[in-house]
Design an enzyme around this catalytic site. Structure first.
Site, PDB file in Angstrom:
ATOM      1  N   ARG A   1      18.464 -20.622 -74.500  1.00 52.45           N
ATOM      2  CA  ARG A   1      17.168 -20.044 -74.144  1.00 52.45           C
ATOM      3  C   ARG A   1      17.305 -19.093 -72.958  1.00 52.45           C
ATOM      4  O   ARG A   1      16.735 -18.000 -72.965  1.00 52.45           O
ATOM      5  CB  ARG A   1      16.162 -21.155 -73.815  1.00 52.45           C
ATOM      6  CG  ARG A   1      15.656 -21.813 -75.048  1.00 52.45           C
ATOM      7  CD  ARG A   1      14.753 -23.006 -74.772  1.00 52.45           C
ATOM      8  NE  ARG A   1      14.257 -23.503 -76.059  1.00 52.45           N
ATOM      9  CZ  ARG A   1      13.362 -24.472 -76.200  1.00 52.45           C
ATOM     10  NH1 ARG A   1      12.873 -25.086 -75.131  1.00 52.45           N
ATOM     11  NH2 ARG A   1      12.972 -24.842 -77.398  1.00 52.45           N
TER      12      ARG A   1
ATOM     13  N   TYR B   1      13.251 -16.629 -81.853  1.00 54.04           N
ATOM     14  CA  TYR B   1      14.329 -17.634 -82.005  1.00 54.04           C
ATOM     15  C   TYR B   1      14.640 -18.387 -80.712  1.00 54.04           C
ATOM     16  O   TYR B   1      14.190 -18.008 -79.657  1.00 54.04           O
ATOM     17  CB  TYR B   1      15.554 -17.067 -82.704  1.00 54.04           C
ATOM     18  CG  TYR B   1      16.383 -15.965 -82.069  1.00 54.04           C
ATOM     19  CD1 TYR B   1      16.326 -15.652 -80.729  1.00 54.04           C
ATOM     20  CD2 TYR B   1      17.279 -15.260 -82.882  1.00 54.04           C
ATOM     21  CE1 TYR B   1      17.135 -14.660 -80.197  1.00 54.04           C
ATOM     22  CE2 TYR B   1      18.087 -14.250 -82.354  1.00 54.04           C
ATOM     23  CZ  TYR B   1      18.005 -13.965 -81.002  1.00 54.04           C
ATOM     24  OH  TYR B   1      18.805 -13.001 -80.471  1.00 54.04           O
ATOM     25  N   GLU B   2      15.332 -19.485 -80.849  1.00 55.95           N
ATOM     26  CA  GLU B   2      15.552 -20.427 -79.730  1.00 55.95           C
ATOM     27  C   GLU B   2      14.240 -20.920 -79.125  1.00 55.95           C
ATOM     28  O   GLU B   2      14.155 -21.182 -77.926  1.00 55.95           O
ATOM     29  CB  GLU B   2      16.433 -19.807 -78.636  1.00 55.95           C
ATOM     30  CG  GLU B   2      17.825 -19.425 -79.074  1.00 55.95           C
ATOM     31  CD  GLU B   2      18.638 -20.587 -79.619  1.00 55.95           C
ATOM     32  OE1 GLU B   2      18.329 -21.754 -79.290  1.00 55.95           O
ATOM     33  OE2 GLU B   2      19.575 -20.335 -80.390  1.00 55.95           O
ATOM     34  N   GLY B   3      13.242 -21.064 -79.977  1.00 55.70           N
ATOM     35  CA  GLY B   3      11.933 -21.505 -79.508  1.00 55.70           C
ATOM     36  C   GLY B   3      11.034 -20.318 -79.265  1.00 55.70           C
ATOM     37  O   GLY B   3      11.295 -19.522 -78.368  1.00 55.70           O
TER      38      GLY B   3
ATOM     39  N   GLN C   1       8.102 -22.228 -75.724  1.00 61.42           N
ATOM     40  CA  GLN C   1       8.428 -22.144 -74.295  1.00 61.42           C
ATOM     41  C   GLN C   1       7.207 -22.522 -73.460  1.00 61.42           C
ATOM     42  O   GLN C   1       7.318 -23.217 -72.442  1.00 61.42           O
ATOM     43  CB  GLN C   1       8.861 -20.719 -73.902  1.00 61.42           C
ATOM     44  CG  GLN C   1       9.975 -20.117 -74.732  1.00 61.42           C
ATOM     45  CD  GLN C   1      11.225 -20.947 -74.768  1.00 61.42           C
ATOM     46  OE1 GLN C   1      11.633 -21.517 -73.749  1.00 61.42           O
ATOM     47  NE2 GLN C   1      11.823 -21.075 -75.936  1.00 61.42           N
TER      48      GLN C   1
END
Lengths: 597, 597
Positions: free
Chosen positions: A298, A439-441, A446
């Site tokens: 992240r 992506y990656e949350g 977040q």
């Protein structure tokens, strides 16, 4: 030259904002990584990225990675560039020297990460994911797993992936269905489908080390029944040589709007008897390990936002200097002038510049907190830095990527009609950047993290402590006489007060009225990120004024002051509106009935 | 069904905000175009766009118009759809019945324009440009030009283009170099290169009517020496039949980020002896005529913004209802739920909806002013409406297109990872929309118009008069007891006051300190557009509360109120920050030295 690394700005942030010198003095492991080393590393890194990796960026967009019969071929030139990247030691930059890494502070590593991502977002994803896989094995792998996989990943012979998503399980990993069957010999057979696997298959490395979330039969439902496995593309013999092809196959790659050179794979595990994997750490603790890896990723994706924004900014500046069109409104040039003379073009370029510099400063300061959290000799210092770092991760990821959409949009806009033509290259940044808020949350994920774990859980204590630090900076600004310091102080104070209102609102409602708190989650993230980035630029202004007074590098310091002031007046000034929307507008977010949409 | 036209919302705006009924009562030419006719027209229009034109949108993106040896072939299906469009009378909707048009009010026409653009932005550009060419000939063409070209364009046999841009002359038309040589027989030979010519060559019509800016030898320099010519692809014989191929050739089409089905041509005039054209109107008045055409086109592009945003919104709602992921934070659903249950997804959808409905209301109200300006029997009413319409044009164009970038971004975001995959279709809206803030005058050009001609020239009088109308709406809101009315009043008043501060600032600095005024030009445009759209939704709320009290269509009226309130609390609340940036931050826009970028 398609990209020139902003080495000077990065060094300024490391030295003047992140306290690199103090870090090297307080942390024995970093004793050798002072400013001179940082500069040497950055200059070397700049060279590789400017000369070798950046020139491939456009090629990757026009001639993406391609799939045929399960084999993925990277864009021509990528394989050779990756070999050079690995040979230069860049994959191991932040990893332990025991496994062949350079063990550099993240404070420096973050800047190097920005460079490779500015040069080529698609290319940079491969090392970024490999970093995540290394991180996961370092955290929870057995000694055998570490010695088998990590040195090969660090030297670039093999790369790593993260296998989380399934068609029905995206943000919600509780829904993961891939299953793992223990074989009684310490290995497991893995069966299932994973999608959106970045660099999940390619020809740049001899082997690919898949880190895979799966359920062991009989595991609890939901996230508490997920385990983590390492599943290599080729099995590895006891002597480290490659063995049989494992039963994991790339059945297709996606056709995407951007980052086209980076293959996004659908991986099928176990269609021919079962893919062989070994457990990482303990059963059912997979998500915990994955989160370690994801937190690193992240942060890395946040840096990608800064990186693509920087690249977009540089391209726009070059065009604005070159393109001649219309007379300046102030009559300063007789006849048509380069468009950089027009106030609105300046406004766009300044917005881009300020967002990039503010976010970069935030990320480098956060990286220094990570370094201190992991290596500081004092336990209390480690704890405080860890808390600060964890608070920063959603901001670095969420704010820097959202701002990259604004910046790359302006990057196209500065180019006018040419911006919409693909050959110009500005549009690629706009298309590439859009994945970063997903992506990656996603930004919402977040923001959930910020509202839930980072604010509601401790009743807003840490969030308020950050405001306290900002207030201290305001105190320093108040001692200055300059118009710039006064202007920045006014906006920083107003933004901090707006933020505190929001923190109170979130802390109060987080548990009792979650719809209200989460309705404001993304605006809260945007406000907090905006504030922290603006705070760092306010700190920059204090340093720059001092250095200017001391006669040091006047052009750079003057520019720093101008950028800090612009940020305060044009970006920090958004804070009040966000506060009002969050604190007074929560009900209207969920007022419309579902049927009415 | 890929798109469903929002007929009900459009009718609401026409009836309740734009006063369609009054328009038909006061303007004899529109006596037949009451609400029932409007509804019938809209429903017919919806059918064609939903069933025939929308299904081609994705095809156009995947299989764009193609160029070979000077011939451009449209995406398969486009030609047949265009024939249906023309046969239905849609090209002539707003044009005079003398030439075969329907002479409908723009109040209705704007809504029909939205539909075809929601269905297929690329397709819709062809009629949009043809409208512009018709408009130019109606304004300044000779009787022969009118009778030769207009009926054929209205019946769809021929299409029209606007040829302004050259490589060195984009926003700055003073730099146009294409030249016209009088032949002594009333015709001219045209020589030059035009770029970015939308639908400049294609196979959907028998002939293409190019309206071309060029300079006659000896004409004054700059914009005062530009004339307008009509240059058909095929010359037209006296009996109206097609004659020889004219010397205008498409040498290439652009490779663009979006609107790919719409061919963007490079046209070469006169490479084989000279392209034959006839003068439109008088020599050296070309820019004036072109502005008439451009003002119509600017309004049309604003509507394109609303249209693509609506399409993006509909797609996002459908996905959010369908995609199941995670538990709602308020525990309202046990287990995983459709993501529309999550507050942040609701916030995104509400933002999209509010921006679309606000902008649509603004555009339809502006269209009604256009109708009154052109057809009202009372001269004073015509004058007032003309002034209001002209003030609205940069807002409709600038604000609606900028908001479409925000909406289409959210449209991708709601889809998560799927949004980045081209097959999903959300990304196409994001890519397509980006041209809208650029062509027909970038947002900065619209903002220059707003600052210069629309605000500075009369010292801010008209801008303040608009605020006066808004204040009257506040007076009506103040008489209501509902929480929604109170909330909207609070934000509308604050936004209007912020706007007035800005108007004062712009009016004061427009001439004496143009750098300061123009530094704030785009933020001023965004503030003004935001305010006017929010004002129209405030007016909607007043109507909806009354109708609700009268028991009329509760679901629709309740939704209208919720949307108006959301807009006020989440969008109008941005006004204060914009004010601060413009009024207090002007200097920092141009403070950085050119060398420092």
């Amino acid at each position: 030259m398609t990209y020139r690394a902003p080495v000077k700005d990065m060094l300024f942030d490391m030295q003047e904002l992140a306290g690199l010198q103090t870090l090297t003095e307080q942390i024995p492991a970093f004793a050798d990584y002072g400013v001179d080393t940082a500069q040497a590393v950055l200059e070397e890194c700049a060279k590789l990225n400017e000369d070798v990796i950046a020139p491939l960026n456009v090629d990757g967009d026009r001639n993406p990675s391609s799939w045929k019969d399960g084999v993925v071929t990277a864009t021509p030139g990528f394989k050779e560039a990756f070999a050079q990247f690995a040979a230069g030691g860049w994959q191991g930059l932040q990893h332990p020297s025991d496994f062949g890494g350079q063990a550099l502070p993240k404070t420096i590593g973050a800047a190097c990460g920005e460079m490779v991502n500015s040069a080529n977002l698609s290319f940079a994803l491969c090392p970024l994911l490999t970093d995540g896989a290394i991180e996961a094995l370092l955290t929870a792998g057995t000694d055998a797993q570490k010695s088998t996989y990590i040195p090969k990943m660090i030297d670039g012979s093999w790369t790593g992936t993260m296998n989380l998503t399934e068609p029905q399980a995206g943000s919600d990993l509780a829904l993961v269905r891939t299953r793992a069957e223990p074989q009684g010999d310490g290995t497991y057979k893995i069966f299932g489908t994973k999608i959106f696997i970045t660099w999940g298959e390619h020809d740049m490395a001899e082997n690919i080390v898949h880190l895979v979330l799966a359920r062991v039969a009989g595991a609890p439902e939901g996230v508490k029944g997920i385990s983590l496995f390492v599943v290599p593309k080729y099995l590895v013999n006891a002597d480290g040589s490659l063995g049989a092809r494992n039963d994991v196959h790339c059945v297709s790659i996606e056709h995407k709007m951007g980052i086209k050179a980076s293959p996004t794979a659908v991986l099928q595990f176990g269609d021919h008897g079962g893919a062989i994997g070994t457990l990482v750490g303990e059963e059912n603790r997979g998500l915990e390990y994955m989160f370690i890896m994801m937190n690193a990723a992240r942060f890395g994706v946040g840096v990608q936002g800064i990186a693509v924004a920087e690249a977009s900014y540089q391209k726009a500046v070059a065009y604005a200097r070159d393109r001649v069109q219309s007379r300046p409104v102030d009559g300063s040039v007789a006849g048509s002038a380069a468009i950089i003379h027009h106030p609105d073009v300046r406004r766009m370029l300044m917005t881009m510049r300020a967002l990039v510099e503010g976010s970069r400063a935030m990320s480098i300061v956060a990286a220094a907190a990570y370094d201190a959290a992991h290596h500081h000799p004092d336990a209390e210092a480690r704890k405080q830095n860890q808390a600060f770092y964890e608070f920063m991760v959603p901001l670095v990821k969420g704010y820097s990527t959202e701002m990259s959409l604004e910046v790359t949009d302006l990057g196209v806009q500065v180019h006018g009609g040419m911006g919409f033509i693909e050959e110009t290259g500005a549009a690629q940044f706009y298309r590439d950047a859009k994945i970063l808020t997903i992506y990656e949350g996603t930004t919402a994920i977040q923001a959930n993290d910020l509202v839930g774990r980072k604010t509601t859980r401790d009743g807003g204590q840490l969030a308020r402590a950050v405001a306290g630090q900002i207030e201290a900076t305001e105190g320093l600004l108040a001692q200055r006489d300059s118009a710039a310091a006064k202007a920045v102080l006014k906006r920083l104070k107003a933004a901090r007060e707006a933020y505190l209102d929001v923190v109170d609102f979130i802390a109060k409602n987080g548990k009792s009225n979650p719809n209200a708190a989460y309705a404001g989650s993304v605006p809260y993230l945007m406000l907090a990120g905006n504030l922290v980035a603006g705070w760092q630029l306010a700190r920059s202004l204090l340093v720059a004024e001092d250095k200017l007074a001391a006669g040091e590098d006047a052009p750079f310091m003057t520019a720093k002051i101008a950028t800090a002031r612009f940020y305060a007046e044009h970006i920090l000034s958004r804070a009040g509106g966000l506060r009002d929307a969050i604190v007074e507008g929560a009900d209207s977010v969920t007022a419309l009935s579902l049927e009415a949409f």
